[in-house]
Design a protein around this motif. Structure first.
Motif: not given
Length: 138
Positions: A108-116
């Motif tokens: 989830k963190r990795d996906g949010l980092v990419e989205r950010q």
């Protein structure tokens, strides 16, 4: 009618605050809301990973002793307020720990980092456009 007036008086400060801010601030806020949401979610996930658990909330109804009032009419018909002890329910919010799956939280963190990262370019462009469209007076 009384309830509508009270509601209008309660909502007036909220509506006034919503209209606060300079045009530049409103423009920036409007155009960077998704970026701010993703950043907030990312901070929450990183906090969960560092703690090893997440927080959740639930509403609990509790009862407590309070002073209640009632109107009593005397023999002449005049209204008088009488107080008495009574039990009242109130809603309380409890925070409690929830176990997490570290692997799922990491994904989830990795996906949010990419989205950010993807939203950062758009947010920076929006901020520059808002500053150009609504220059602040100093």
């Amino acid at each position: 009618m009384r309830r509508n007036t009270a509601l209008a008086l309660c909502l007036a400060p909220v509506l006034a605050l919503a209209a606060c801010g300079t045009p530049q601030e409103r423009c920036i806020s409007r155009n960077t809301s998704e970026y701010r949401t993703v950043s907030s979610l990312l901070a929450e996930v990183e906090g969960n990973l560092s703690r090893g658990y997440a927080w959740d909330e639930r509403q609990v109804v509790r009862t407590r002793f309070a002073q209640c009032e009632r109107v009593i009419r005397d023999h002449e018909g005049k209204a008088q307020i009488s107080t008495y002890g009574c039990w009242r329910d109130y809603v309380d919010v409890e925070r409690f720990r929830v176990p997490i799956d570290p692997a799922a939280e990491t994904r989830k963190r990795d996906g949010l980092v990419e989205r950010q990262a993807a939203l950062t370019r758009g947010a920076n462009a929006a901020v520059s456009a808002c500053r150009a469209a609504y220059p602040e007076e100093t």
